[in-house]
Scaffold this motif. Sequence first.
Motif: not given
Length: 332
Positions: A90-96, A100-107
């Motif tokens: 999931s795009l929400a799991k690339f932070g670790p 981190r930029e994929f988390e833009v999809f989580d906004l």
Amino acid sequence: MKFLTTAGLAAMLAFGVSSTALAQAITIKFSHVVAPDTPKGKGAEKFKELAEAYTEGKVKVEVYPNSQLYKDKEELEALQLGAVQMLAPSLAKFGPLGVREFEVFDLPFIMKDYDDLRKITDGPVGRALLDKLDAKGIIGLAYWDNGFKVMSANSPMHVPDDFLGLKMRIQSSKILEAQMKALGAVPQVLAFSEVYQALQTGVVDGTENPPSNMYTQKMHEVQKHATVSNHGYLGYAVIVNKAFWEGLPEDVRGQLDKAMAESTAYANEIAQKENDDSLAAMKAAGTTTFYDLTPEERAEWVEALKPVHTEMADRVGADLIKQVYEAVGMKD
Ligand code: LMR
């Protein structure tokens, strides 16, 4: 290839074993955490079918669903180490991993539908995000959809105040953490494989998921209420170990690229229906009461979650958020 020693390889080459014979031994282990009967699970099976057909058996794809091989964080480490070759986290799991930029999809509420998404994933913003993986020894091949999320818990969630004090499981995204806090909930990161039990035993009160994940993990059996809020999106980046991919014979890589392009089209085509069907199946099961927000309630959610965009601008980059707003035609 797995059991071939360097000496064995040298001997085979010395005896004139052709590169085709060696190529026949290529195995792609594709590990993922969801059920086979989901958009990602079906996409992985489609890739296997096409990859094996186009390479005429030179490549064997082994799909391992349901965290059989690795859980969320471990699978990324396994990919970097070359223990598996392909994943679709999931795009929400690339932070670790440090991307981190994929988390833009989580906004929350940043993309309203799949059309908005395509403007990002099929455009320069999406490509630039995938390219960030290169420095981590990973190649981003494609985006695969799952869908828009519902909130679930054992109490109704109509307005933001209904979340006060609820312990909510999230994926490992700081944006999702901020989102839950903005609603007054207490976020808790858990691996996907642990969610059902955590809900069942009351370790957490609720969670958020696209219907296909909720249904195939049977979460509806242990959640009395759900709100079809579509407040956020969950999708995937299909990724491969860079050294492995670049080491493939060129013709084989070309055939795999074709298989990936076609399985991507397939996965993205079925995602909406898979989620619609899962939602209908859960409604029919009758163990969870599903609630649709009124326009007024939705406006309250949007208002409560808007500050997450500014609060998290440093995390993903204000410029990136602006590019997404522009691409989808959203006003700041
Ligand atoms: C989750 O952890 O909720 C999802 O990322 C699982 C998945 O891969 O869809």
